[in-house]
Design an enzyme around this catalytic site. Structure first.
Site, PDB file in Angstrom:
ATOM      1  N   CYS A   1      -4.652 -24.797   2.272  1.00 36.19           N
ATOM      2  CA  CYS A   1      -3.188 -24.867   2.204  1.00 36.19           C
ATOM      3  C   CYS A   1      -2.650 -24.930   3.652  1.00 36.19           C
ATOM      4  O   CYS A   1      -3.049 -25.806   4.413  1.00 36.19           O
ATOM      5  CB  CYS A   1      -2.683 -23.669   1.394  1.00 36.19           C
TER       6      CYS A   1
ATOM      7  N   ASP B   1      -1.364 -33.505  -6.288  1.00 37.21           N
ATOM      8  CA  ASP B   1      -0.735 -32.443  -5.500  1.00 37.21           C
ATOM      9  C   ASP B   1       0.732 -32.808  -5.274  1.00 37.21           C
ATOM     10  O   ASP B   1       1.040 -33.812  -4.627  1.00 37.21           O
ATOM     11  CB  ASP B   1      -1.460 -32.307  -4.163  1.00 37.21           C
TER      12      ASP B   1
ATOM     13  N   HIS C   1      -2.325 -29.003  -6.083  1.00 38.46           N
ATOM     14  CA  HIS C   1      -2.405 -28.149  -4.901  1.00 38.46           C
ATOM     15  C   HIS C   1      -3.031 -26.797  -5.275  1.00 38.46           C
ATOM     16  O   HIS C   1      -2.735 -26.234  -6.324  1.00 38.46           O
ATOM     17  CB  HIS C   1      -1.005 -27.916  -4.333  1.00 38.46           C
TER      18      HIS C   1
END
Length: 221
Positions: free
Chosen positions: A114, A161, A189
């Protein structure tokens, strides 16, 4: 175990450390926007079980100490707000401090998830501290795609995502053909985090295997 680090600008930050003290391979592991929480410690322990010495710096210590968030909408909002208060150049100082805490002489890599995926990219492009770098769904990489890595890099993205459109992934691939890029069909994600609703066990396992194989190639087996 928990340790303290000191960055080059004098900032002191906490870190989670695991793995053998005499390891010949070592990793800085970079957090998501949720702090050095239970998931990040589990990730660290999994690499330690593979024989890596690992250090996970608490990047949020720049603005608030001891942050460990979950994955609710409120947690996401708070994590984004905390990240927004931190200068990315100072984050680089923190990961370099973490690299300095790894065993002397060990081959050093960096892996991030991330926000940490973007930080790992910066570690590869803005320093010479690492011999290999891996980023999982780093949303800021496309904006820095013109920065040339100083070490081999591998990147992982989810096809659907919502925060990283495939146009960004294709832009990275076009700008940096030397970088290994993997896209996981139907994954979103955070597909590698077992505590998130977006977790995809099969894709997470494949990405983890590819990550380990990549580090074995570049840091030694």
């Amino acid at each position: 175990m928990n340790i303290a680090l000191t960055a080059a600008d004098g900032h002191r930050l906490a870190a989670y450390k695991a793995g053998p003290e005499d390891a010949t391979r070592a990793l800085v592991i970079v957090q998501e926007i949720f702090g050095v929480n239970r998931h990040m410690r589990r990730v660290a322990d999994s690499f330690a079980a593979e024989g890596y010495a690992v250090v996970v710096p608490a990047l949020f210590d720049r603005t608030e100490r001891g942050v460990e968030l979950g994955y609710t909408g409120e947690d996401v909002a708070r994590g984004r707000a905390l990240r927004g208060q931190i200068d990315e150049h100072k984050t680089l100082l923190d990961i370099l401090a973490a690299a300095g805490a790894l065993p002397a002489g060990a081959a050093r890599g960096i892996v991030g998830y991330c926000w940490g995926g973007t930080v790992a990219w910066h570690g590869a492009t803005r320093s010479s501290a690492f011999q290999a770098a891996v980023g999982w769904y780093g949303g800021g990489i496309a904006a820095a795609k013109d920065e040339a890595p100083r070490c081999p890099v591998q990147l992982h993205f989810g096809e659907v995502d919502a925060s990283i459109p495939m146009a960004d992934v294709h832009a990275i691939e076009q700008a940096r053909p030397e970088v290994e890029v993997f896209v996981y069909k139907g994954a979103g994600h955070g597909f590698g985090c077992e505590e998130r609703g977006s977790y995809v066990e099969g894709d997470a396992e494949v990405a983890r295997r590819r990550t380990l194989e990549f580090f074995a190639r570049h840091l030694g087996g």
